[in-house]
Design an enzyme around this catalytic site. Structure first.
Site, PDB file in Angstrom:
ATOM      1  N   ASP A   3      54.197  19.456 -15.219  1.00  0.00           N
ATOM      2  CA  ASP A   3      53.586  20.562 -15.944  1.00  0.00           C
ATOM      3  C   ASP A   3      54.434  21.227 -17.235  1.00  0.00           C
ATOM      4  O   ASP A   3      55.674  20.674 -17.382  1.00  0.00           O
ATOM      5  CB  ASP A   3      53.299  21.783 -14.914  1.00  0.00           C
ATOM      6  N   SER A   4      54.106  22.309 -17.801  1.00  0.00           N
ATOM      7  CA  SER A   4      54.911  22.746 -18.710  1.00  0.00           C
ATOM      8  C   SER A   4      56.058  23.999 -18.148  1.00  0.00           C
ATOM      9  O   SER A   4      57.065  24.002 -18.688  1.00  0.00           O
ATOM     10  CB  SER A   4      54.308  23.556 -19.815  1.00  0.00           C
ATOM     11  N   CYS A  67      48.421  20.504 -14.924  1.00  0.00           N
ATOM     12  CA  CYS A  67      48.393  21.281 -15.890  1.00  0.00           C
ATOM     13  C   CYS A  67      47.074  21.164 -16.485  1.00  0.00           C
ATOM     14  O   CYS A  67      46.690  19.878 -17.013  1.00  0.00           O
ATOM     15  CB  CYS A  67      49.451  20.942 -17.030  1.00  0.00           C
ATOM     16  N   GLU A 144      55.570  32.674 -14.299  1.00  0.00           N
ATOM     17  CA  GLU A 144      56.807  32.235 -14.326  1.00  0.00           C
ATOM     18  C   GLU A 144      57.739  33.169 -13.811  1.00  0.00           C
ATOM     19  O   GLU A 144      58.690  32.719 -13.377  1.00  0.00           O
ATOM     20  CB  GLU A 144      56.942  31.973 -15.992  1.00  0.00           C
ATOM     21  N   CYS A 175      44.290  27.548 -14.876  1.00  0.00           N
ATOM     22  CA  CYS A 175      45.494  27.088 -15.242  1.00  0.00           C
ATOM     23  C   CYS A 175      46.192  27.084 -13.967  1.00  0.00           C
ATOM     24  O   CYS A 175      45.990  28.042 -13.171  1.00  0.00           O
ATOM     25  CB  CYS A 175      46.054  28.373 -16.355  1.00  0.00           C
ATOM     26  N   HIS A 177      49.293  27.850 -13.276  1.00  0.00           N
ATOM     27  CA  HIS A 177      50.046  28.932 -12.929  1.00  0.00           C
ATOM     28  C   HIS A 177      49.385  30.000 -12.269  1.00  0.00           C
ATOM     29  O   HIS A 177      50.141  30.691 -11.619  1.00  0.00           O
ATOM     30  CB  HIS A 177      50.352  29.565 -14.444  1.00  0.00           C
TER      31      HIS A 177
HETATM   32  N1  DGL Z   1      50.023  25.342 -16.247  1.00  0.00           N
HETATM   33  C1  DGL Z   1      49.516  24.860 -17.459  1.00  0.00           C
HETATM   34  C2  DGL Z   1      48.023  24.970 -17.245  1.00  0.00           C
HETATM   35  O1  DGL Z   1      47.682  24.556 -16.186  1.00  0.00           O
HETATM   36  C3  DGL Z   1      50.151  25.504 -18.650  1.00  0.00           C
HETATM   37  C4  DGL Z   1      50.167  26.910 -18.877  1.00  0.00           C
HETATM   38  C5  DGL Z   1      51.241  27.004 -20.498  1.00  0.00           C
HETATM   39  O2  DGL Z   1      52.222  26.372 -20.520  1.00  0.00           O
HETATM   40  O3  DGL Z   1      50.591  27.536 -21.324  1.00  0.00           O
HETATM   41  O4  DGL Z   1      47.159  25.124 -18.162  1.00  0.00           O
END
Ligand code: DGL
Length: 258
Positions: A3-4, A67, A144, A175, A177
């Site tokens: 992931d990012s 992600c 985060e 997402c 996150h």
């Molecule tokens: N966790 C990511 C997603 O599912 C990316 C969040 C990001 O870095 O913008 O899209």
């Protein structure tokens, strides 16, 4: 798992609760975070190079792109590059549409909201529903922060989610996150709004692809890598430790990784 940032840990938790004894290598591209603001070609290039670098380092059986933003464009490229299964995470539009009687809210990154992949999902599985789109990177930052033990500003969250409040009965957490701040999102949207994500479906998919017949107990190796400093953050390492991971290690990209 890739992931990012730390969002993919929401997917990790789902997979690891099914398959605790597997070895897990979690790699996050904090150098290019947030992915929701990144140009598609940069995203594809970085994801492919980082995943390949991880595969050179460890014997990997399966890759999970945890992600949504990356999965909506990178999967065909990775599958061409690798000879092992690659599982992606895309917004759970289909189950959300089946649940909804009113309107579906898709909460995702700005990039995911604009992707053709997402619009194809809506056309194919939610054509008869009113789907309200909300793309926002501040929500990603909030998740985060939460994993670094910082509190979330519910007023800010309310402001961001205000276009959806009172207007939907199901929200897709599009997402990875966002399941990390599910509780807070639920407080703001109201308990009558159902929140749907892809985590448990991904876990079942991974289990079936690995052809695991017997679930074992106990932990395997759990290591985390990030692409840039600062990577040794005490608050984050504490959270990671609770999930069974050792402290974050550095795995940078350089010209030789082309
Ligand atoms: N966790 C990511 C997603 O599912 C990316 C969040 C990001 O870095 O913008 O899209």
């Amino acid at each position: 798992m890739f992931d990012s940032g730390v969002g993919g840990l929401s997917v990790f938790q789902e997979i690891a609760s099914l398959l605790p004894s597997e070895n897990y290598f979690y790699l996050f591209d904090n150098e290019a975070y947030p992915y929701g603001e990144l140009a598609p070609d940069v995203l594809v290039d970085r994801t492919c190079r980082l995943v390949r670098k991880m595969m050179i380092r460890e014997a990997i059986d399966i890759v999970v792109i945890a992600c949504n933003t990356a999965s909506t464009i990178v999967l065909p490229h990775l599958r061409e590059l690798l000879n092992i299964p690659v599982v992606g995470v895309v917004p759970a539009i289909k189950p959300a549409s089946l649940l909804s009687k009113k309107a579906v809210g898709l909460i995702a990154t700005p990039a995911t909201i604009t992707r053709q992949y997402t619009h194809d999902l809506i056309r194919d599985f939610a054509d008869d529903k009113d789907v309200k789109l909300l793309g926002n990177s501040q929500l990603v930052d909030m998740a985060e922060k939460k994993l670094r033990n910082q509190t979330i500003d519910l007023e800010q969250l309310r402001e961001i989610l205000s276009p959806l409040i009172g207007n939907i009965d199901v929200a897709v957490l599009g997402c990875t996150h966002f399941p990390l701040i599910k509780q807070e999102i639920s407080i703001v949207l109201g308990g009558n709004v159902e929140l749907v994500d892809s985590g448990s479906a991904i876990a079942r998919r991974v289990e079936s692809l690995l052809e695991i017949r017997e679930r074992e107990k106990g932990y395997g190796r759990r290591e985390v890598f990030s692409s840039a400093s600062p990577y040794q953050e005490e608050a984050l390492n504490i959270t990671l430790k609770q999930l069974g991971f050792s402290p974050v290690q550095l795995m940078t990209l350089d010209v030789s990784d082309r």
